[in-house]
Scaffold this active site. Structure first.
Site, PDB file in Angstrom:
ATOM      1  N   GLU A 351       0.674  -1.261  -0.110  1.00 24.50           N
ATOM      2  CA  GLU A 351       0.250   0.003   0.152  1.00 24.50           C
ATOM      3  C   GLU A 351       1.044   1.236  -0.010  1.00 24.50           C
ATOM      4  OE1 GLU A 351      -4.085   0.353   1.823  1.00 24.50           O
ATOM      5  OE2 GLU A 351      -2.778   1.334   3.098  1.00 24.50           O
ATOM      6  N   HIS A 382       6.032 -27.017   3.634  1.00 24.42           N
ATOM      7  CA  HIS A 382       5.195 -28.012   3.069  1.00 24.42           C
ATOM      8  C   HIS A 382       3.899 -27.609   2.100  1.00 24.42           C
ATOM      9  CE1 HIS A 382       6.926 -31.126   5.764  1.00 24.42           C
ATOM     10  NE2 HIS A 382       6.916 -30.137   6.684  1.00 24.42           N
ATOM     11  N   LYS A 491     -14.074   1.603  -3.877  1.00 21.75           N
ATOM     12  CA  LYS A 491     -14.943   1.862  -2.858  1.00 21.75           C
ATOM     13  C   LYS A 491     -15.946   2.985  -3.649  1.00 21.75           C
ATOM     14  CE  LYS A 491     -12.182   3.732   0.297  1.00 21.75           C
ATOM     15  NZ  LYS A 491     -11.685   4.409   1.379  1.00 21.75           N
TER      16      LYS A 491
END
Length: 522
Positions: A351, A382, A491
């Protein structure tokens, strides 16, 4: 004076030449064979953190050229401007002073003569708010009727305190449970509420403006649940971490703790947003957390560039991103309590530095923030370590290990440490004497960060180290690391789409969005 853009400096050209002649063919195994002092030369101590940089694709000459790049792009001046309270967040015309939140009331050595006179009043306000917040935290800790603390926020109002509370689990007060709700997806809040009783729950609503859609949607639902379950004292069971006191009061909340517009969300865990952590580890622990970060601030502000750990890390990031062309970095903390540390760093770095234009709005011809990703060890071994060892892409890895365990289970911690050391070794040395599927090319770079113990102070220092490291690379790239305009468009469009989901109106939408919306309404 306007700094020179990095790709227009003499140092940039020298680094391009160094990569072509040495960097692209750099062999770590050969470097260690030729230099018995390589570990010492590329190790660096800093407050609470020891770093081994020796397994990186770099030599002393290249590092000197990177340091020259930092000087030619004005890193030191930019750093000093931040600590002087100048408005280096140019797109929002704001100072960048999250470091002030962890500055003691009287520290005559912060950088060029400490907190400048014009910040003295602000520092006083910081400590007044801190004292009030810590007093509230201690009252909650002492209240045995409150067993569950629910933090409702998103972004920096969620990731920072959540990561820190999980990381410092060994210091959390027994009898208190902490829950973090961020997603507007109601499944998350519903799953938390099912485990709660209103009379024993404290909700913390963390939103600077008290208008954040996700946070306020969750807050209203939490309030409705509280009242439906027979809860009556909103003022006792809800507190707000906000600058919009009037909106909090209208919500029914009388206890509020504020902060300042120069506190960016991803840098806000040091502010009132850190209240969940203060409740979890207490006032003494929270002060230690701040002190650890402040020690790293002093290191960054005062230590020469060549021995400055955030500087060395940030310049290494530039070397890998812009000259080697590496587009990602894997974060591998070998401590289960650091499970949210990779996600926290994702927000902090991506960001901050995930920008395609410079601070003046001009498009950049070079790469900026890499993709950060990872999981705690040994689980990651793993899952994705196959690709790190034998994949076609080289991905620098950043290991974090802790010398002392916070448990007394025999054998576990030695095995954990053996694994992290072995993985770093295997990435470097490889296995050339095996053919085909069992061949490991090696020469895969890694950085190793070591803490003596995972404590409030060492966690504070580690986070501050990463903050300043991001500052360094962003400064060299000439970008504004302290805005986040990239989160705004989605947004805005979400508000429009929410109306369309209700009405079914697809006029003006692209074909894909219109088709998906119609399918969701069918």
């Amino acid at each position: 004076m306007t700094p020179t853009r990095c790709d227009r400096t003499p140092a940039w050209g020298a680094l391009q030449a160094a990569y072509q002649t040495q960097g692209r063919a750099f062999d770590l195994r050969r470097a260690f064979a030729l230099d018995a002092g390589r570990f010492e030369a590329f190790s660096q101590g800093a407050p609470h953190v020891f770093a081994d940089l020796s397994k990186n694709l770099i030599d002393a000459g290249t590092e000197q050229q990177l340091l020259e790049l930092a000087r030619q792009t004005g890193l030191e001046q930019h750093r000093d401007a931040m600590f002087a309270g100048e408005k280096i967040n140019t797109t929002e015309q704001r100072a960048v002073m999250h470091w002030l939140l962890r500055t003691p009331p009287a520290d005559p050595a912060m950088p060029a003569q400490s907190v400048h006179r014009h910040m003295a009043e602000t520092l006083h306000e910081v400590h007044t708010t801190l004292e009030a917040m810590l007093a509230f935290a201690e009252a909650v800790r002492a209240d045995e009727t409150i067993t569950d603390i629910v933090n409702i926020g998103i972004g920096g109002s969620d990731l920072g305190p959540q990561m820190a509370v999980l990381a410092l689990d060994a210091f959390v007060l027994p009898g208190k449970r902490f829950h973090f709700v961020s997603n507007v997806d109601g499944h998350e809040l519903a799953a938390v509420l099912r485990r709660l009783k209103p009379q024993s729950t404290l909700f913390l609503i963390a939103s600077k403006t008290f208008t954040t859609i996700e946070t306020m949607t969750n807050a209203r639902s939490a309030k409705a649940w509280f009242e439906a379950q027979g809860g009556t004292d909103i003022a006792r069971h809800f507190a707000a971490l906000t600058t919009n006191v009037a909106a909090a009061n209208n919500f029914g909340i009388s206890t509020t703790f504020g902060f300042w517009d120069w506190v960016g969300g991803r840098y806000s865990v040091w502010s009132a947003i850190g209240l969940p952590l203060a409740i979890a580890i207490g006032a003494v622990g929270f002060r230690d957390f701040l002190a650890g970060a402040h020690a790293m601030d002093r290191h960054f502000a005062t230590v020469p560039l060549a021995q400055n750990l955030p500087v060395r890390l940030g310049l290494l990031d530039v070397w890998y991103r812009n000259f080697h062309g590496f587009t990602s970095r894997s974060i591998a903390p070998y401590h289960s309590a650091l499970k949210r540390y990779p996600a926290y760093l994702q927000q902090l770095e991506m960001e901050s530095n995930g920008k395609r234009v410079d601070a003046h709005g001009e498009a950049l011809p070079y790469g900026t923030a890499p993709v950060l990703w990872g999981e705690p060890g040994t689980n990651g071994q793993h899952a994705y370590f196959q690709m790190l060892h034998q994949g076609t892409d080289v991905v620098p890895v950043e290991f974090v290990a802790v010398k002392q365990a916070a448990h007394d289970l025999p054998g576990h911690h030695d095995l954990l440490l053996a694994n992290v050391l072995a993985q770093a070794q295997a990435l470097m040395v490889g296995q050339a004497d095996a053919g085909g599927h069992k061949n490991f090319p090696g020469n895969r770079p890694s950085t190793f960060l070591l803490l003596d113990a995972l404590t409030p102070a060492s966690l504070g220092a580690l986070i501050a180290l990463q903050e300043h490291r991001v500052f360094v690379s962003g400064s060299v790239w000439g970008i504004n690391s302290f805005d986040q305009w990239g989160v705004e468009l989605g947004k805005v469009l979400a508000k429009d789409v929410a109306v369309r989901l209700s009405s079914g109106n697809v006029t003006g939408l692209d074909g894909s969005t219109a088709g998906l919306l119609a399918r969701l309404r069918a």
